[in-house]
Design a protein around this motif. Structure first.
Motif, PDB file in Angstrom:
ATOM      1  N   ALA A  94       1.135  -1.470   0.236  1.00  0.00           N
ATOM      2  CA  ALA A  94      -0.467   0.136  -0.060  1.00  0.00           C
ATOM      3  C   ALA A  94       1.415   1.695   0.483  1.00  0.00           C
ATOM      4  O   ALA A  94       0.330   2.411  -0.484  1.00  0.00           O
ATOM      5  N   TYR A  95       2.344   1.042   0.563  1.00  0.00           N
ATOM      6  CA  TYR A  95       2.596   2.431   0.972  1.00  0.00           C
ATOM      7  C   TYR A  95       3.595   2.433  -0.920  1.00  0.00           C
ATOM      8  O   TYR A  95       3.396   3.704  -0.925  1.00  0.00           O
ATOM      9  N   ALA A  96       4.262   0.913  -1.207  1.00  0.00           N
ATOM     10  CA  ALA A  96       4.921   1.841  -2.242  1.00  0.00           C
ATOM     11  C   ALA A  96       3.189   2.206  -3.447  1.00  0.00           C
ATOM     12  O   ALA A  96       4.090   3.131  -4.450  1.00  0.00           O
ATOM     13  N   GLN A  97       2.340   1.819  -3.388  1.00  0.00           N
ATOM     14  CA  GLN A  97       1.107   2.477  -4.002  1.00  0.00           C
ATOM     15  C   GLN A  97       1.225   3.813  -4.070  1.00  0.00           C
ATOM     16  O   GLN A  97       1.161   4.680  -4.987  1.00  0.00           O
ATOM     17  N   ALA A  98       0.937   4.089  -2.758  1.00  0.00           N
ATOM     18  CA  ALA A  98       0.931   6.203  -2.735  1.00  0.00           C
ATOM     19  C   ALA A  98       1.808   6.263  -3.317  1.00  0.00           C
ATOM     20  O   ALA A  98       1.859   7.502  -3.634  1.00  0.00           O
ATOM     21  N   MET A  99       3.418   5.619  -2.942  1.00  0.00           N
ATOM     22  CA  MET A  99       4.551   6.869  -3.634  1.00  0.00           C
ATOM     23  C   MET A  99       4.638   6.936  -4.764  1.00  0.00           C
ATOM     24  O   MET A  99       4.856   7.803  -5.333  1.00  0.00           O
ATOM     25  N   ASN A 100       3.925   5.865  -5.433  1.00  0.00           N
ATOM     26  CA  ASN A 100       3.617   5.702  -6.890  1.00  0.00           C
ATOM     27  C   ASN A 100       2.855   7.008  -7.750  1.00  0.00           C
ATOM     28  O   ASN A 100       3.253   7.680  -8.540  1.00  0.00           O
ATOM     29  N   GLY A 160       6.099  19.381  -6.519  1.00  0.00           N
ATOM     30  CA  GLY A 160       6.210  20.811  -5.709  1.00  0.00           C
ATOM     31  C   GLY A 160       5.575  20.103  -4.079  1.00  0.00           C
ATOM     32  O   GLY A 160       5.846  18.792  -3.837  1.00  0.00           O
ATOM     33  N   ARG A 161       5.609  20.710  -3.483  1.00  0.00           N
ATOM     34  CA  ARG A 161       4.694  21.262  -2.076  1.00  0.00           C
ATOM     35  C   ARG A 161       3.227  19.875  -2.422  1.00  0.00           C
ATOM     36  O   ARG A 161       3.345  19.371  -1.391  1.00  0.00           O
ATOM     37  N   GLU A 162       2.501  19.776  -3.199  1.00  0.00           N
ATOM     38  CA  GLU A 162       1.809  18.940  -3.197  1.00  0.00           C
ATOM     39  C   GLU A 162       2.307  17.474  -3.700  1.00  0.00           C
ATOM     40  O   GLU A 162       1.987  16.484  -2.391  1.00  0.00           O
ATOM     41  N   ALA A 163       3.531  17.263  -3.939  1.00  0.00           N
ATOM     42  CA  ALA A 163       3.829  15.457  -3.669  1.00  0.00           C
ATOM     43  C   ALA A 163       4.997  15.764  -3.059  1.00  0.00           C
ATOM     44  O   ALA A 163       4.312  14.235  -2.196  1.00  0.00           O
ATOM     45  N   ALA A 164       5.129  17.169  -2.123  1.00  0.00           N
ATOM     46  CA  ALA A 164       6.043  16.562  -1.177  1.00  0.00           C
ATOM     47  C   ALA A 164       5.064  15.953   0.633  1.00  0.00           C
ATOM     48  O   ALA A 164       5.128  15.061   0.500  1.00  0.00           O
ATOM     49  N   ASP A 165       3.846  16.835   1.153  1.00  0.00           N
ATOM     50  CA  ASP A 165       2.419  16.632   1.849  1.00  0.00           C
ATOM     51  C   ASP A 165       2.699  15.199   1.153  1.00  0.00           C
ATOM     52  O   ASP A 165       1.815  14.845   1.848  1.00  0.00           O
ATOM     53  N   CYS A 166       2.308  15.087  -0.212  1.00  0.00           N
ATOM     54  CA  CYS A 166       1.953  13.491  -0.099  1.00  0.00           C
ATOM     55  C   CYS A 166       2.241  12.495   0.515  1.00  0.00           C
ATOM     56  O   CYS A 166       2.142  11.127   1.046  1.00  0.00           O
ATOM     57  N   ARG A 209       3.651   8.125   4.200  1.00  0.00           N
ATOM     58  CA  ARG A 209       5.352   7.634   4.910  1.00  0.00           C
ATOM     59  C   ARG A 209       4.180   7.604   6.609  1.00  0.00           C
ATOM     60  O   ARG A 209       4.396   6.432   7.721  1.00  0.00           O
ATOM     61  N   ALA A 210       3.947   8.668   6.988  1.00  0.00           N
ATOM     62  CA  ALA A 210       2.672   8.302   8.324  1.00  0.00           C
ATOM     63  C   ALA A 210       1.566   7.555   8.441  1.00  0.00           C
ATOM     64  O   ALA A 210       1.456   7.173   9.545  1.00  0.00           O
ATOM     65  N   ASN A 211       0.802   7.526   7.152  1.00  0.00           N
ATOM     66  CA  ASN A 211       0.121   6.436   6.791  1.00  0.00           C
ATOM     67  C   ASN A 211       0.251   4.106   6.688  1.00  0.00           C
ATOM     68  O   ASN A 211       0.058   3.712   8.144  1.00  0.00           O
TER      69      ASN A 211
END
Length: 102
Positions: free
Chosen positions: A59-65, A72-78, A83-85
């Motif tokens: 799930a983490y790998a999918q979220a990172m993908n 930008g900031r949107e990617a960093a927040d994502c 990671r928090a999840n």
């Protein structure tokens, strides 16, 4: 150029597509079955933890993908949220499996 669609033609078109979608949804591809190992239950807390860890990691790998498509900031927040999840889910997995045999 104006296109005139007769109500009867439109109704027939909608009905034919609805029937086609229903027929396709009802078909089952029996060529591909789940591997037998997928139906074997996890009998020990360690096995349950290993399964949860694998699911959380995927799930983490999918979220990172998904985050890689952002900028930008949107990617960093994502990435931070992903990671928090993951960390939260791993804590829960430890609590659920390791707490069972204490």
């Amino acid at each position: 150029m104006k296109m005139h669609i007769k109500p009867l033609s439109l109704a027939f078109f909608i009905a034919a597509n609805a029937f086609a979608l229903h027929v396709n949804a009802a078909e089952e591809n029996v060529q591909y079955r789940d591997p037998p190992r997928w139906s074997v239950p996890d009998r020990t807390p360690q096995a349950r933890f290993a399964t949860m860890k694998k699911e959380n990691t995927n799930a983490y790998a999918q979220a990172m993908n998904d985050c890689r498509a952002m900028r930008g900031r949107e990617a960093a927040d994502c990435k931070r949220e992903a990671r928090a999840n993951f960390d939260r889910d791993m804590r829960r997995a430890r609590e659920m499996t390791m707490g069972a045999h204490r």
